[in-house]
Scaffold this motif. Structure first.
Motif, PDB file in Angstrom:
ATOM      1  N   ASP A 132      10.339   4.811  -1.095  1.00  0.00           N
ATOM      2  CA  ASP A 132       9.415   4.092  -0.206  1.00  0.00           C
ATOM      3  C   ASP A 132       9.659   2.592  -0.288  1.00  0.00           C
ATOM      4  OD1 ASP A 132       6.986   6.210   0.537  1.00  0.00           O
ATOM      5  OD2 ASP A 132       7.905   6.614  -1.410  1.00  0.00           O
TER       6      ASP A 132
ATOM      7  N   ALA B  41       8.922   4.974   4.724  1.00  0.00           N
ATOM      8  CA  ALA B  41       9.990   5.839   4.225  1.00  0.00           C
ATOM      9  C   ALA B  41      11.344   5.155   4.111  1.00  0.00           C
ATOM     10  CB  ALA B  41      10.112   7.057   5.132  1.00  0.00           C
TER      11      ALA B  41
ATOM     12  N   TYR C 200      10.001  10.527   0.737  1.00  0.00           N
ATOM     13  CA  TYR C 200       9.010   9.475   0.543  1.00  0.00           C
ATOM     14  C   TYR C 200       7.635  10.013   0.155  1.00  0.00           C
ATOM     15  CZ  TYR C 200       7.798  10.744   5.385  1.00  0.00           C
ATOM     16  OH  TYR C 200       7.439  11.421   6.521  1.00  0.00           O
TER      17      TYR C 200
END
Length: 290
Positions: free
Chosen positions: A125, A152, A157
């Motif tokens: 992330d 993401a 993520y």
């Protein structure tokens, strides 16, 4: 429109034509690029002495650089900034994957800013426009918190947002990670996702005894997610909304333009108390403000 689990939303690639962006830091402004830049505003010259400037051009009139602090050597590696109690929280953007997060900078002496901590977003992330800090005082928690969105880097993520205890900014402690919307909206087949929706921005506020956060949901048409964070260790999703809920806000641009031709989407927001009432300003690309 929904985005598949193996895709990174196109809008999470925020366009930047330059390296400097600014947000207010009390009486100062922090510029963003490869480093944090502290500037202060002085008195505005009288209109009669001020040179004419074309409306489309920016200006450094009335601004003075106080100091600079390099936080990364990654080009366009900085995204957002917020300040609380003499500390600046500066987001590390997409190019810094898999080492994104939030830099914590002591700016109590603006001539000598000093990085004192780093809050990691995780390997999958990065942080976009959702850097926000505030003081909370509820039955479940009293102290300072940092909100950071999770957008993401890849298909593994966390998404949503993370909340950190920054009562001691030099030693941030996690309260909750990857919280947000984990149910994919579908008229006949709603299902739980393995992660929260990727989020481009987040902020929070306290109203009476309760505290709340609002997120951008990158993956659904119901792209305004509201959570109860009165207990920041256990946030709860309490509402999902979107442009379709407000037909009076739609216009000829609401169907989308440019690179995002398919539909408008929630890009950012702000919540403010005015005369005892809380108002949320939503920015839709391209429908405008709601």
């Amino acid at each position: 429109p929904s985005v598949g689990d193996n895709a990174v939303p196109a809008r999470s690639r925020k366009e930047r034509s330059g390296a400097d962006v600014g947000k207010k830091l009390g009486g100062a402004v922090v510029g963003l690029g490869l480093c944090a830049v502290l500037v202060v505003a002085g008195a505005v010259p009288a209109a009669s002495t001020r040179p004419a400037v074309r409306a489309a051009r920016g200006s450094i009139e009335n601004m003075k650089v106080v100091s600079k602090l390099r936080l990364t050597r990654t080009r366009e590696g900085i995204t957002d900034v917020y300040a609380l109690n003499g500390y600046a929280y500066v987001g590390a953007w997409y190019p810094t994957c898999p080492k994104a997060g939030v830099h914590v900078v002591d700016v109590r002496n603006p001539e000598r800013p000093k990085k004192v901590a780093f809050v990691p977003a995780g390997r999958h992330d990065y942080v976009s426009e959702g850097v926000f800090a505030m003081h909370m005082n509820t039955d479940d928690f009293t102290g300072d918190i940092l909100i950071m969105d999770n957008e993401a880097c890849d298909n593994k993520y966390l998404g949503g947002m993370s909340i950190w205890n920054v009562t001691d900014p030099t030693h941030p402690k996690p309260l909750a990670k990857g919280v947000g919307d984990r149910v994919r909206n579908h008229p006949t087949n709603p299902r739980t996702k393995r992660h929260a929706s990727s989020s481009h921005s987040a902020m929070a506020w306290q109203a009476g005894d309760n505290a709340y956060a609002v997120l951008v949901d990158n993956e659904e048409r119901l792209d305004v997610d509201i959570l109860d964070i009165t207990d920041p260790r256990s946030p709860q999703l309490i509402g999902e909304f979107g442009l379709d809920d407000w037909p009076q806000a739609k216009n000829e641009q609401a169907r989308g333009m440019g690179a995002f031709i398919s539909a408008s989407f929630h890009h950012d927001m702000w919540v403010k108390e005015i005369d005892g009432h809380f108002y949320m300003l939503l920015s839709y690309w391209d429908a405008g403000w709601i």
